[in-house]
Design a protein around this motif. Structure first.
Motif, short mmCIF file in Angstrom:
data_model
loop_
_atom_site.label_atom_id
_atom_site.label_comp_id
_atom_site.label_asym_id
_atom_site.label_seq_id
_atom_site.Cartn_x
_atom_site.Cartn_y
_atom_site.Cartn_z
N LYS A 48 0.85 -1.18 0.00
CA LYS A 48 0.00 0.00 0.00
C LYS A 48 0.89 1.24 0.00
N VAL A 49 0.70 2.13 -0.98
CA VAL A 49 1.51 3.35 -1.03
C VAL A 49 0.61 4.56 -1.28
N VAL A 50 0.93 5.64 -0.61
CA VAL A 50 0.26 6.93 -0.82
C VAL A 50 1.32 7.86 -1.41
N VAL A 94 8.78 7.94 -6.16
CA VAL A 94 7.38 8.38 -6.11
C VAL A 94 6.95 8.93 -7.47
N ALA A 95 7.81 9.73 -8.10
CA ALA A 95 7.47 10.31 -9.40
C ALA A 95 7.32 9.23 -10.47
N GLU A 96 8.21 8.22 -10.46
CA GLU A 96 8.15 7.15 -11.46
C GLU A 96 6.90 6.31 -11.29
N LEU A 97 6.57 5.98 -10.04
CA LEU A 97 5.38 5.16 -9.79
C LEU A 97 4.12 5.96 -10.10
N ASN A 98 4.14 7.25 -9.83
CA ASN A 98 2.97 8.09 -10.13
C ASN A 98 2.78 8.22 -11.64
N ARG A 99 3.88 8.25 -12.41
CA ARG A 99 3.75 8.30 -13.87
C ARG A 99 3.05 7.04 -14.38
N ILE A 100 3.39 5.88 -13.79
CA ILE A 100 2.70 4.64 -14.16
C ILE A 100 1.22 4.73 -13.79
N ALA A 101 0.95 5.29 -12.62
CA ALA A 101 -0.44 5.45 -12.18
C ALA A 101 -1.23 6.32 -13.15
N ARG A 102 -0.61 7.38 -13.67
CA ARG A 102 -1.29 8.25 -14.62
C ARG A 102 -1.50 7.53 -15.96
N THR A 103 -0.51 6.72 -16.37
CA THR A 103 -0.65 5.94 -17.59
C THR A 103 -1.81 4.96 -17.48
N LEU A 104 -1.96 4.37 -16.29
CA LEU A 104 -3.03 3.40 -16.06
C LEU A 104 -4.38 4.09 -15.81
N LYS A 105 -4.37 5.41 -15.73
CA LYS A 105 -5.58 6.20 -15.50
C LYS A 105 -6.22 5.88 -14.15
N LEU A 106 -5.39 5.76 -13.12
CA LEU A 106 -5.91 5.55 -11.78
C LEU A 106 -6.65 6.80 -11.31
N PRO A 107 -7.68 6.64 -10.48
CA PRO A 107 -8.36 7.82 -9.93
C PRO A 107 -7.38 8.63 -9.08
N VAL A 108 -7.51 9.93 -9.12
CA VAL A 108 -6.59 10.81 -8.40
C VAL A 108 -7.05 10.96 -6.95
N GLY A 109 -6.11 10.79 -6.01
CA GLY A 109 -6.42 10.99 -4.60
C GLY A 109 -7.25 9.89 -3.97
N GLN A 110 -7.35 8.76 -4.65
CA GLN A 110 -8.10 7.62 -4.12
C GLN A 110 -7.25 6.35 -4.23
N ALA A 111 -7.40 5.46 -3.27
CA ALA A 111 -6.67 4.20 -3.32
C ALA A 111 -7.27 3.30 -4.40
N ALA A 112 -6.41 2.70 -5.21
CA ALA A 112 -6.85 1.80 -6.28
C ALA A 112 -5.91 0.60 -6.33
N ASP A 113 -6.47 -0.59 -6.49
CA ASP A 113 -5.67 -1.81 -6.53
C ASP A 113 -5.08 -2.03 -7.92
N VAL A 114 -3.77 -2.14 -7.98
CA VAL A 114 -3.05 -2.38 -9.23
C VAL A 114 -2.41 -3.76 -9.17
N LYS A 115 -2.61 -4.55 -10.22
CA LYS A 115 -1.99 -5.87 -10.30
C LYS A 115 -0.61 -5.75 -10.92
N ILE A 116 0.34 -6.49 -10.36
CA ILE A 116 1.69 -6.53 -10.91
C ILE A 116 2.03 -7.99 -11.20
N ALA A 117 2.05 -8.34 -12.48
CA ALA A 117 2.40 -9.70 -12.90
C ALA A 117 3.84 -9.69 -13.38
N THR A 118 4.71 -10.46 -12.73
CA THR A 118 6.12 -10.51 -13.10
C THR A 118 6.44 -11.88 -13.68
#
Length: 332
Positions: free
Chosen positions: A41-43, A95-119
């Motif tokens: 969990k990251v904010v 934080v900036a790099e992970l937030n760029r991914i969040a913006r690419t994925l179109k995550l809602p802003v200011g809300q927690a959203a579950d992201v799957k990471i398949a490696t």
């Protein structure tokens, strides 16, 4: 005849050697991969942009096999994905790099959203896919809003006349740029909506406290100003949505888009779409246009974007130098 026989025998020896080498393979059937996340969990906060936010640690299990390894990480949210390839067993995102991914994925802003990471473990020179590990992380992301510069466009040709407020100018690629509408008249450039510091000029050349600039290009324009070279440029400039999925493919069927400087993107709201296809094009012409590469991804001159009937908000941004871009079509 004897020479031919020797060559034939030598060829057989070489071929046999090659065949033997081809049969030497690496058994990866039992390969596994474990991926550990430093957090579940990251904010993310813009004030901490340079700090570490998330570390992925890859632990492959191949026994004693010695072969090249790579690691693929796929971040996904809904239908959006972001894929990265690594050679290191440990990868850290700021934080900036992970937030760029969040913006690419179109995550809602200011809300927690579950992201799957398949490696996935990629084995050998042929990168055979082996051992997939899946994790979920909750990301609360932010939206970076760009502030306009202190400079603006004012004048009888500008939208708000000589009294202002001035048309905003944005810092883009080391220039000050305004996207606005001009009519016949005059303009100047000034800072902070005041006359303490201003530039006029003529013929594309700026002068401090110079003469009013005559406007000869009217309608939707891009105004570029460079205070280092003391130059300016006014050119026709408008982006629109075209296609049978919108109003049609005709020369005057473009649906006008508006520039949002805070997000550095072009937007159109409440657009009525049909089942069909669209593209984005500049100045109601096919000289510069962007089309479909994959969902949300654009490229200059690429194919048509498939759309379905409904009412949508549409946004589009691009890198002019790279000829690539992104788009979002959000149903109302």
């Amino acid at each position: 005849m004897r020479k031919i026989t020797k060559i034939a025998l030598l060829s057989c020896v070489l071929l046999a050697g090659c065949e033997k080498e081809d049969k030497t393979t690496v058994d990866t059937s039992a390969a596994t991969l474990t991926t550990q996340l430093s957090a579940t969990k990251v904010v993310l906060e813009e004030a901490n942009a340079s700090k570490e936010a998330l570390t992925l640690t890859f632990t492959p299990n191949l026994g004693s096999v010695d072969t090249p390894l790579k690691y693929q990480a796929v971040f996904s949210y809904g239908s959006k994905t972001e894929t990265k390839l690594f050679t290191s067993k440990k990868v850290t995102y700021t934080v900036a790099e992970l937030n760029r991914i969040a913006r690419t994925l179109k995550l809602p802003v200011g809300q927690a959203a579950d992201v799957k990471i398949a490696t996935t473990l990629l084995v050998g020179d042929s990168y055979a896919t082996k051992g997939t590990s899946e994790n979920t992380i909750s990301i609360n992301s932010y939206q970076t809003l760009i502030s306009p510069s202190i400079w603006g466009v004012v004048g009888s040709a500008a939208p708000n006349g000589w009294d202002g407020p001035d048309a905003s100018m944005w810092n883009i690629d080391n220039n000050l740029v305004a996207f606005t509408t001009l009519k016949t008249g005059k303009i100047k450039f000034r800072s902070n909506n005041k006359w303490d510091e201003n530039y006029g000029g003529s013929g594309g050349k700026l002068a401090k406290n110079g003469a009013d600039i005559d406007v000869t290009v009217t309608g939707k324009v891009r105004i570029t100003m460079n205070l280092s070279s003391l130059t300016y440029k006014i050119e026709k400039y408008s982006w629109g949505i075209i296609g049978n999925g919108a109003k049609g493919w005709g020369d005057t069927d473009d649906i006008a888009m508006t520039y949002n400087g805070q997000l550095d993107q072009w937007e159109a709201t409440n657009v009525e779409l049909n089942n069909g296809e669209i593209k984005f094009r500049l100045n109601n012409s096919w000289g510069t246009n962007y089309g479909y590469v994959s969902d949300g991804v654009l490229k200059s001159g690429a194919g048509n974007i498939p759309v379905k009937a409904g009412t949508y908000d549409i946004s589009f941004s691009f890198d002019e130098k790279e000829g690539t871009g992104t788009y979002e079509i959000t149903k109302k």
